[in-house]
Design a protein around this motif. Structure first.
Motif, PDB file in Angstrom:
ATOM      1  N   HIS A  22      47.345 -40.595 -10.680  1.00 41.31           N
ATOM      2  CA  HIS A  22      46.635 -39.706  -9.767  1.00 41.31           C
ATOM      3  C   HIS A  22      47.649 -39.022  -8.842  1.00 41.31           C
ATOM      4  CE1 HIS A  22      43.573 -38.328  -6.980  1.00 41.31           C
ATOM      5  NE2 HIS A  22      44.355 -38.755  -6.012  1.00 41.31           N
ATOM      6  N   PRO A  23      47.573 -37.725  -8.522  1.00 41.84           N
ATOM      7  CA  PRO A  23      46.498 -36.802  -8.880  1.00 41.84           C
ATOM      8  C   PRO A  23      46.712 -36.100 -10.214  1.00 41.84           C
ATOM      9  CG  PRO A  23      47.995 -35.702  -7.385  1.00 41.84           C
ATOM     10  CD  PRO A  23      48.532 -37.093  -7.579  1.00 41.84           C
ATOM     11  N   ASP A  57      45.504 -26.108  -6.255  1.00 42.82           N
ATOM     12  CA  ASP A  57      46.648 -26.078  -7.184  1.00 42.82           C
ATOM     13  C   ASP A  57      46.235 -26.181  -8.639  1.00 42.82           C
ATOM     14  OD1 ASP A  57      45.833 -28.796  -6.318  1.00 42.82           O
ATOM     15  OD2 ASP A  57      47.105 -29.304  -8.029  1.00 42.82           O
ATOM     16  N   SER A 136      39.402 -33.552  -4.019  1.00 41.55           N
ATOM     17  CA  SER A 136      38.714 -34.839  -4.202  1.00 41.55           C
ATOM     18  C   SER A 136      39.537 -35.787  -5.045  1.00 41.55           C
ATOM     19  CB  SER A 136      37.350 -34.656  -4.887  1.00 41.55           C
ATOM     20  OG  SER A 136      36.364 -34.329  -3.954  1.00 41.55           O
ATOM     21  N   ARG A 137      39.292 -37.064  -4.801  1.00 37.63           N
ATOM     22  CA  ARG A 137      39.918 -38.147  -5.543  1.00 37.63           C
ATOM     23  C   ARG A 137      38.827 -38.839  -6.351  1.00 37.63           C
ATOM     24  NH1 ARG A 137      40.752 -43.785  -4.600  1.00 37.63           N
ATOM     25  NH2 ARG A 137      42.919 -44.423  -4.882  1.00 37.63           N
ATOM     26  N   SER A 158      39.798 -39.011   1.269  1.00 37.50           N
ATOM     27  CA  SER A 158      40.179 -37.813   0.516  1.00 37.50           C
ATOM     28  C   SER A 158      39.003 -36.857   0.346  1.00 37.50           C
ATOM     29  CB  SER A 158      40.681 -38.189  -0.883  1.00 37.50           C
ATOM     30  OG  SER A 158      41.801 -39.021  -0.802  1.00 37.50           O
ATOM     31  N   PRO A 229      29.384 -28.989 -10.213  1.00 36.82           N
ATOM     32  CA  PRO A 229      29.795 -28.882 -11.617  1.00 36.82           C
ATOM     33  C   PRO A 229      29.358 -30.101 -12.422  1.00 36.82           C
ATOM     34  CG  PRO A 229      31.669 -28.631 -10.084  1.00 36.82           C
ATOM     35  CD  PRO A 229      30.522 -29.214  -9.325  1.00 36.82           C
ATOM     36  N   PRO A 231      30.553 -31.674 -16.464  1.00 38.44           N
ATOM     37  CA  PRO A 231      31.872 -32.088 -16.977  1.00 38.44           C
ATOM     38  C   PRO A 231      32.806 -30.909 -17.267  1.00 38.44           C
ATOM     39  CG  PRO A 231      30.224 -32.236 -18.716  1.00 38.44           C
ATOM     40  CD  PRO A 231      29.482 -31.846 -17.466  1.00 38.44           C
ATOM     41  N   PHE A 232      33.773 -30.718 -16.418  1.00 39.87           N
ATOM     42  CA  PHE A 232      34.792 -29.675 -16.610  1.00 39.87           C
ATOM     43  C   PHE A 232      36.111 -30.335 -16.959  1.00 39.87           C
ATOM     44  CE2 PHE A 232      31.585 -27.108 -14.860  1.00 39.87           C
ATOM     45  CZ  PHE A 232      31.874 -25.810 -15.205  1.00 39.87           C
ATOM     46  N   GLN A 237      40.266 -35.895 -14.795  1.00 37.78           N
ATOM     47  CA  GLN A 237      39.714 -36.858 -15.767  1.00 37.78           C
ATOM     48  C   GLN A 237      40.786 -37.806 -16.316  1.00 37.78           C
ATOM     49  OE1 GLN A 237      36.681 -36.832 -15.429  1.00 37.78           O
ATOM     50  NE2 GLN A 237      36.260 -34.754 -14.706  1.00 37.78           N
TER      51      GLN A 237
HETATM   52  P1  NAD Z   1      41.805 -31.414  -9.962  1.00 44.49           P
HETATM   53  O1  NAD Z   1      42.455 -32.724 -10.033  1.00 44.49           O
HETATM   54  O2  NAD Z   1      42.442 -30.308 -10.695  1.00 44.49           O
HETATM   55  O3  NAD Z   1      41.598 -30.975  -8.451  1.00 44.49           O
HETATM   56  C1  NAD Z   1      41.386 -31.909  -7.422  1.00 44.49           C
HETATM   57  C2  NAD Z   1      42.398 -31.641  -6.333  1.00 44.49           C
HETATM   58  O4  NAD Z   1      42.094 -32.428  -5.197  1.00 44.49           O
HETATM   59  C3  NAD Z   1      43.813 -32.003  -6.703  1.00 44.49           C
HETATM   60  O5  NAD Z   1      44.481 -30.939  -7.342  1.00 44.49           O
HETATM   61  C4  NAD Z   1      44.438 -32.324  -5.349  1.00 44.49           C
HETATM   62  O6  NAD Z   1      45.206 -31.234  -4.888  1.00 44.49           O
HETATM   63  C5  NAD Z   1      43.255 -32.474  -4.425  1.00 44.49           C
HETATM   64  N1  NAD Z   1      43.316 -33.722  -3.657  1.00 44.49           N
HETATM   65  C6  NAD Z   1      42.881 -34.945  -4.000  1.00 44.49           C
HETATM   66  N2  NAD Z   1      43.140 -35.815  -3.036  1.00 44.49           N
HETATM   67  C7  NAD Z   1      43.765 -35.119  -2.045  1.00 44.49           C
HETATM   68  C8  NAD Z   1      44.301 -35.473  -0.767  1.00 44.49           C
HETATM   69  N3  NAD Z   1      44.234 -36.730  -0.294  1.00 44.49           N
HETATM   70  N4  NAD Z   1      44.889 -34.500  -0.038  1.00 44.49           N
HETATM   71  C9  NAD Z   1      44.958 -33.227  -0.497  1.00 44.49           C
HETATM   72  N5  NAD Z   1      44.457 -32.840  -1.685  1.00 44.49           N
HETATM   73  C10 NAD Z   1      43.880 -33.780  -2.444  1.00 44.49           C
HETATM   74  O7  NAD Z   1      40.314 -31.639 -10.511  1.00 44.49           O
HETATM   75  P2  NAD Z   1      38.990 -30.717 -10.455  1.00 44.49           P
HETATM   76  O8  NAD Z   1      38.116 -31.299 -11.485  1.00 44.49           O
HETATM   77  O9  NAD Z   1      39.303 -29.293 -10.479  1.00 44.49           O
HETATM   78  O10 NAD Z   1      38.370 -31.111  -9.058  1.00 44.49           O
HETATM   79  C11 NAD Z   1      37.976 -30.155  -8.105  1.00 44.49           C
HETATM   80  C12 NAD Z   1      36.635 -30.523  -7.534  1.00 44.49           C
HETATM   81  O11 NAD Z   1      35.641 -30.484  -8.552  1.00 44.49           O
HETATM   82  C13 NAD Z   1      36.572 -31.928  -6.925  1.00 44.49           C
HETATM   83  O12 NAD Z   1      35.861 -31.856  -5.712  1.00 44.49           O
HETATM   84  C14 NAD Z   1      35.753 -32.695  -7.941  1.00 44.49           C
HETATM   85  O13 NAD Z   1      35.049 -33.740  -7.330  1.00 44.49           O
HETATM   86  C15 NAD Z   1      34.833 -31.613  -8.433  1.00 44.49           C
HETATM   87  N6  NAD Z   1      34.189 -31.880  -9.702  1.00 44.49           N
HETATM   88  C16 NAD Z   1      34.900 -31.906 -10.856  1.00 44.49           C
HETATM   89  C17 NAD Z   1      34.235 -32.136 -12.046  1.00 44.49           C
HETATM   90  C18 NAD Z   1      34.947 -32.172 -13.353  1.00 44.49           C
HETATM   91  O14 NAD Z   1      34.343 -32.530 -14.357  1.00 44.49           O
HETATM   92  N7  NAD Z   1      36.221 -31.816 -13.425  1.00 44.49           N
HETATM   93  C19 NAD Z   1      32.850 -32.325 -12.063  1.00 44.49           C
HETATM   94  C20 NAD Z   1      32.156 -32.282 -10.868  1.00 44.49           C
HETATM   95  C21 NAD Z   1      32.834 -32.054  -9.693  1.00 44.49           C
END
Ligand code: NAD
Ligand code: MG
Length: 294
Positions: A22-23, A57, A136-137, A158, A229, A231-232, A237
């Motif tokens: 992670h991350p 990012d 999010s984490r 987070s 969202p 499942p993206f 993941q």
């Molecule tokens: P991702 O890992 O690409 O993005 C999540 C980002 O959260 C990371 O890039 C990181 O920069 C940031 N982050 C986490 N902990 C942090 C901290 N302590 N300080 C600063 N930044 C921190 O994954 P994603 O899937 O694009 O996630 C983006 C959002 O979408 C999240 O809120 C996630 O919960 C939500 N989401 C994703 C999915 C999915 O299936 N991918 C589904 C539902 C919701």
């Protein structure tokens, strides 16, 4: 324009088993998620706007950042320092769109970092009128007894603390017409037994968007919404977000039959950020590939 069958817009992916700490780095995931670098075309919907996107990012936040810039916004992205490699791509894309890009590495589990992130965004953008709370984490565990107190604390900090604190610091800077967007999840409604801590933080995003809208819309002219969202495919993941057996068929159970790609979500954020959604506040926009939500 030719019709696109949503089941076939992107391939059904069967990612190989892969684990990152992670991350995680999106640029090292297989396949690399599509954040719209080659496809998103803007049409001036966010001309002159000033946006801060946490977790900008990679993944969904990165897709929003690329789209916002191509729609005419200057964009600050916040991310963890170890994600510099992913962040650079997004910074370059914002600059290639002719907009100002601001890179703000830092761990948003920390109150001072939350405040400093907003201060830097406001100072370098010359104001702030769009805030996307997206960082999010997500770490899976086989049941409540496996979630250590440290893990629980890190997920709450987070996801919930960071969103609350960043928003609290940003609101005094945001003029009428501004928009705040939270990233929720299908997990807010249908929590997985392996994501108990994460799922409750996503329910909190929906709740905060609704509650905050009650205050900020009538009193300050700021709209507040959420995106949920399904499942993206993102590096969230394979960096301990799911057990390996769920990676290889990720998203295939959704009615559309495949995982979403972050680029498919960008327009939802553009809509909620822009004046096109001037009568939309306190809402959650679902993008779940057809899975029902309340
Ligand atoms: P991702 O890992 O690409 O993005 C999540 C980002 O959260 C990371 O890039 C990181 O920069 C940031 N982050 C986490 N902990 C942090 C901290 N302590 N300080 C600063 N930044 C921190 O994954 P994603 O899937 O694009 O996630 C983006 C959002 O979408 C999240 O809120 C996630 O919960 C939500 N989401 C994703 C999915 C999915 O299936 N991918 C589904 C539902 C919701
Ligand atoms: Mg990332």
């Amino acid at each position: 324009m030719a019709l696109t069958d949503p089941r076939k817009k992107y391939p059904v992916i069967s990612p190989p088993e892969q684990v990152q700490e992670h991350p995680g780095l999106e640029t090292e995931a297989t396949p690399v998620p599509d954040i719209g670098l080659d496809t998103y075309v803007g049409s001036g919907k966010l001309e002159g706007r000033k946006a801060l996107i946490t977790g900008g990012d990679s993944g969904i936040g990165a897709a929003a950042a690329v789209a916002f810039a191509r729609e005419g916004a200057d964009v600050a992205i916040a991310y963890l320092p170890e994600e510099e490699q992913d962040a650079r791509r997004v910074i370059e894309a914002i600059e290639e769109a002719g907009r100002k890009a601001v890179a703000i590495p830092g761990d948003l589990q920390d109150l001072e970092t939350c405040n400093a992130t907003v201060e830097k965004a406001v100072a370098e953008l010359g104001g702030l009128d769009v805030l996307v709370n997206n960082a999010s984490r997500q770490i899976f565990h086989e049941g409540i007894e496996k979630i250590s107190d440290e893990d629980f604390d890190a997920t709450m900090k987070s996801n919930i603390y960071s969103s609350f604190r960043v928003t609290k610091a940003a609101v005094p800077h945001m003029p009428p017409g501004s928009s705040i967007i939270f990233t929720s999840s299908i997990q807010a409604y249908n929590p997985s037994e392996t994501l108990l801590d994460y799922a409750m933080t996503k329910a909190a995003m929906n709740n905060l968007a609704k509650g905050l809208s009650q205050d900020l819309l009538p009193n300050k002219g700021i709209r507040v919404n959420a995106v949920a969202p399904g499942p993206f495919w993102t590096v969230l993941q394979p960096s301990h977000g799911q057990p390996q057996e769920k990676i290889t068929t990720f998203g295939q159970q959704s009615p559309v039959g495949r995982a979403g790609q972050p680029a498919e979500l960008a327009a939802a954020y553009v809509f909620l950020a822009s004046d096109d959604s001037s009568y939309v506040s306190g809402s959650t926009l679902s993008a779940t590939g057809g899975t029902q939500t309340p």
